[in-house]
Design a protein around this motif. Sequence first.
Motif, PDB file in Angstrom:
ATOM      1  N   ARG A 452       0.850  -1.184   0.000  1.00 23.24           N
ATOM      2  CA  ARG A 452       0.000   0.000   0.000  1.00 23.24           C
ATOM      3  C   ARG A 452       0.886   1.233   0.000  1.00 23.24           C
ATOM      4  N   ARG A 453       0.340   2.334  -0.467  1.00 22.63           N
ATOM      5  CA  ARG A 453       1.081   3.586  -0.412  1.00 22.63           C
ATOM      6  C   ARG A 453       0.103   4.722  -0.185  1.00 22.63           C
ATOM      7  N   ILE A 454       0.625   5.808   0.387  1.00 23.45           N
ATOM      8  CA  ILE A 454      -0.163   7.018   0.596  1.00 23.45           C
ATOM      9  C   ILE A 454       0.364   8.080  -0.359  1.00 23.45           C
ATOM     10  N   SER A 623      -9.644  -0.875  -4.266  1.00 23.34           N
ATOM     11  CA  SER A 623      -8.201  -0.780  -4.021  1.00 23.34           C
ATOM     12  C   SER A 623      -7.737   0.667  -3.945  1.00 23.34           C
ATOM     13  N   ASN A 624      -8.680   1.610  -3.971  1.00 23.33           N
ATOM     14  CA  ASN A 624      -8.342   3.022  -3.871  1.00 23.33           C
ATOM     15  C   ASN A 624      -9.184   3.693  -2.795  1.00 23.33           C
ATOM     16  N   VAL A 625      -8.519   4.483  -1.963  1.00 14.93           N
ATOM     17  CA  VAL A 625      -9.180   5.240  -0.903  1.00 14.93           C
ATOM     18  C   VAL A 625      -8.893   6.722  -1.123  1.00 14.93           C
ATOM     19  N   VAL A 626      -9.915   7.535  -0.968  1.00 17.75           N
ATOM     20  CA  VAL A 626      -9.730   8.987  -0.992  1.00 17.75           C
ATOM     21  C   VAL A 626      -9.978   9.506   0.420  1.00 17.75           C
ATOM     22  N   LEU A 627      -8.969  10.135   1.017  1.00 16.15           N
ATOM     23  CA  LEU A 627      -9.087  10.743   2.346  1.00 16.15           C
ATOM     24  C   LEU A 627      -9.339  12.231   2.145  1.00 16.15           C
ATOM     25  N   ALA A 628     -10.607  12.612   2.195  1.00  8.99           N
ATOM     26  CA  ALA A 628     -10.976  13.997   1.897  1.00  8.99           C
ATOM     27  C   ALA A 628     -10.553  14.950   3.002  1.00  8.99           C
ATOM     28  N   GLU A 629     -10.469  14.450   4.243  1.00  9.38           N
ATOM     29  CA  GLU A 629     -10.063  15.272   5.377  1.00  9.38           C
ATOM     30  C   GLU A 629      -8.982  14.542   6.163  1.00  9.38           C
ATOM     31  N   LEU A 630      -8.138  15.315   6.799  1.00  8.17           N
ATOM     32  CA  LEU A 630      -7.064  14.728   7.585  1.00  8.17           C
ATOM     33  C   LEU A 630      -7.554  14.371   8.980  1.00  8.17           C
ATOM     34  N   SER A 631      -6.943  13.350   9.555  1.00  9.31           N
ATOM     35  CA  SER A 631      -7.231  12.947  10.926  1.00  9.31           C
ATOM     36  C   SER A 631      -6.308  13.715  11.867  1.00  9.31           C
ATOM     37  N   GLU A 651      -4.969  -6.534  -5.097  1.00  8.33           N
ATOM     38  CA  GLU A 651      -4.383  -5.457  -5.886  1.00  8.33           C
ATOM     39  C   GLU A 651      -3.638  -4.492  -4.962  1.00  8.33           C
ATOM     40  N   PRO A 652      -2.635  -3.797  -5.469  1.00  8.49           N
ATOM     41  CA  PRO A 652      -1.970  -2.766  -4.654  1.00  8.49           C
ATOM     42  C   PRO A 652      -2.973  -1.704  -4.217  1.00  8.49           C
ATOM     43  N   VAL A 653      -2.796  -1.244  -2.996  1.00  6.55           N
ATOM     44  CA  VAL A 653      -3.728  -0.271  -2.420  1.00  6.55           C
ATOM     45  C   VAL A 653      -3.082   1.111  -2.403  1.00  6.55           C
ATOM     46  N   THR A 654      -3.860   2.105  -2.817  1.00 10.27           N
ATOM     47  CA  THR A 654      -3.380   3.489  -2.786  1.00 10.27           C
ATOM     48  C   THR A 654      -4.387   4.347  -2.039  1.00 10.27           C
TER      49      THR A 654
END
Length: 713
Positions: A452-454, A623-631, A651-654
Amino acid sequence: MARRGQRQSGATRTVPPRRRRVRDADNEGILPVLAKAVREVEAAVQRGSTQSSLRTKFQVVALLVREERARVKADKTAGDARRDEQLRRLDGVATILAKSAARDTSLLALLAEDAVVSEAAAALKRELLTSAGIEPAPEAAPIVEPTVTEVKPERRVVPQSVVSRQLANPFLAPDFSSAESRGPRQQQMRRLTGWELIGPLLKSFEYAAAASAGKSLPEPSVVRVPGGLELMRHQAQVVAAAAAGHRTFLLADEPGLGKTAQALLAAQAADAYPLLVVVPNVVKANWAREAALWTPNRTATVIHGDGDTIDGFADIVVVNYEVLDRHVGWLGDLGFRGMVVDEAHFIKNKKSQRSRNVLQLSERIRTRTPRPLLMALTGTPLINDIDDFRAIWQFLGWINEKAPGADLMESLEDIGLTPADPAFYPAARARVVDLGIVRRRKVDVAADIPARRIADLPVELDDAVGRSIREAERKLAEHLVARYRSALETRTSGSTIDGIDHDLVRQVAGWERADPTRPKIDENVFSLVRRIGKAKAGLAADYAAQLAHNVGKVVFFAKHIEVMDTAEELFADRGIQYSSIRGDQSAKKRQQNIDAFVNDPDVSIAVCSLLTAGVGLNLQVASNVVLAELSWTDAEQTQAIDRIHRIGQDEPVTAWRIIAAQTIDTRIAELIDSKAGLAAKALDGSDEDLSSSSDIQLEALVALLTNALEASR
């Protein structure tokens, strides 16, 4: 001449009484008591004595010196000469303490601000104050611990089906047949008597994290699982340990490694029925489904509300934290032989109702049942601080409120060291780990789970909203600078520092964080971050829509309802089907929406609340995440990403993190990344600097104020 002589004689006659009054004052109060006590400490250290009574006296003298110094400085009624004399005498006491600590360096730990004050120290402090003619301040009312008094919620219930179960077997009594007799062993314990041990045990995970934290587990035996299911090796090892007789686990595997299945099968291997499972509300339906999947021969029931629909004869009882207070009474009497706490970091605040309920139930179960199965499950055991371990260890019975439990105490005695010995810390850490800390990382045990990657996506807020946010940030910085300069002008210490006083900067930031309410909403860091999230919402949703069009299903996470609403409106306008997973939904509705996203190929996006859907969900169909706001914590961010980066992902996660450029958002992202090493340091043996206990909110304010001060120079 005679008159002058008379005046001189009169003046001479007034001198002795004045001196006597000063000498009487000097021999009264707390100062002579401290002087005598510190000389006793000095003499004992010179003799090489390190008994617990010496350590207690050393700590109490240090505490009283601090308090008296603060009182003297704040006393406006005393003259300057009198104040200087008192401070000089206090400095003399402090100097002797410092010399004593230099001789016996183990005493230095007692000078720390967070050093635990034992009951013996509190009693000695009261005794010294009384001997000085000072009435000790009344003690705060003690917190009622679950081991002493039951929590008394506003309303408790007993479901009718539970009454039926109790009536069906009214003679069920606690089984103490295999309880160990600890009398002889307790008599032998001498080395650690009088030592405060909880603090050193916690710190051992900070100071001695040279190796991965993981209990040695047996090689897995053949575990029978229902057809079509497969148990991975690391999962089977925990089941094998339970089958071999181990009964307490802090199962801290990274999210996505199948802790639910491990707990259910461990309970089956240990025959720990009936089994109580305490979980967040959002995952209790999923636990029932997993129980039916992995242990189909055992009945599971879920408590909703007052529990009118539960099966009182079920083998597995699932209850969420939010309604636990209604049922804690009958749950404590049912005779559970095992208890699982999911997302165990939820109980880290021991003063909270949920933590006290869980600890009370654990104590009741351990009292009634010999060697029950107790499992704490969490992928993020440390949210803010090493101290987050404390409640979890107490749930497992490893420690109580004030000291290690009997098993751990015996193990620590066998080491043959005390916290004054540096070698104590790695040895103590190993003994705690052996009680049942199990921590596996995906990279080590699940090589088939892709990486995974950010990826950070800076976005420019160029419109009127963006300008408004930057103006609000400027006003907040100006407010902090004004507060800093006011504090600088009114400080009474007399010390001056060239340039920026960074200690004062942190103080000002702490004041602001503790009381962020300002006349203007723009001057509030929390509302500012919320406005940034709203401003990014449309851009984040647009990017999620592009991802869904190009790569398939996407999970969209946001903290605030307004951001979720904006995203859903954009998806609807573009004809994109989505599922909404929120905290205000019923469990049935939420599960329907989850199933729609997982099973319906036309549902492209899951719009999720970061706080509600960040735990316990399996969304690896994307396999894709969108972080609209920061924690505000790396743990919260990691939990969200691990909804898709888990077993079953091929699948690779982003994770695409949307960051508002040229705002405080950028600094918060940097802080999250820089403070991501707490669990790694304490559990994985990482060499990263252990700094995640720092508050990101505080650090963001510190950075904002520091930058503003540097710009104004």
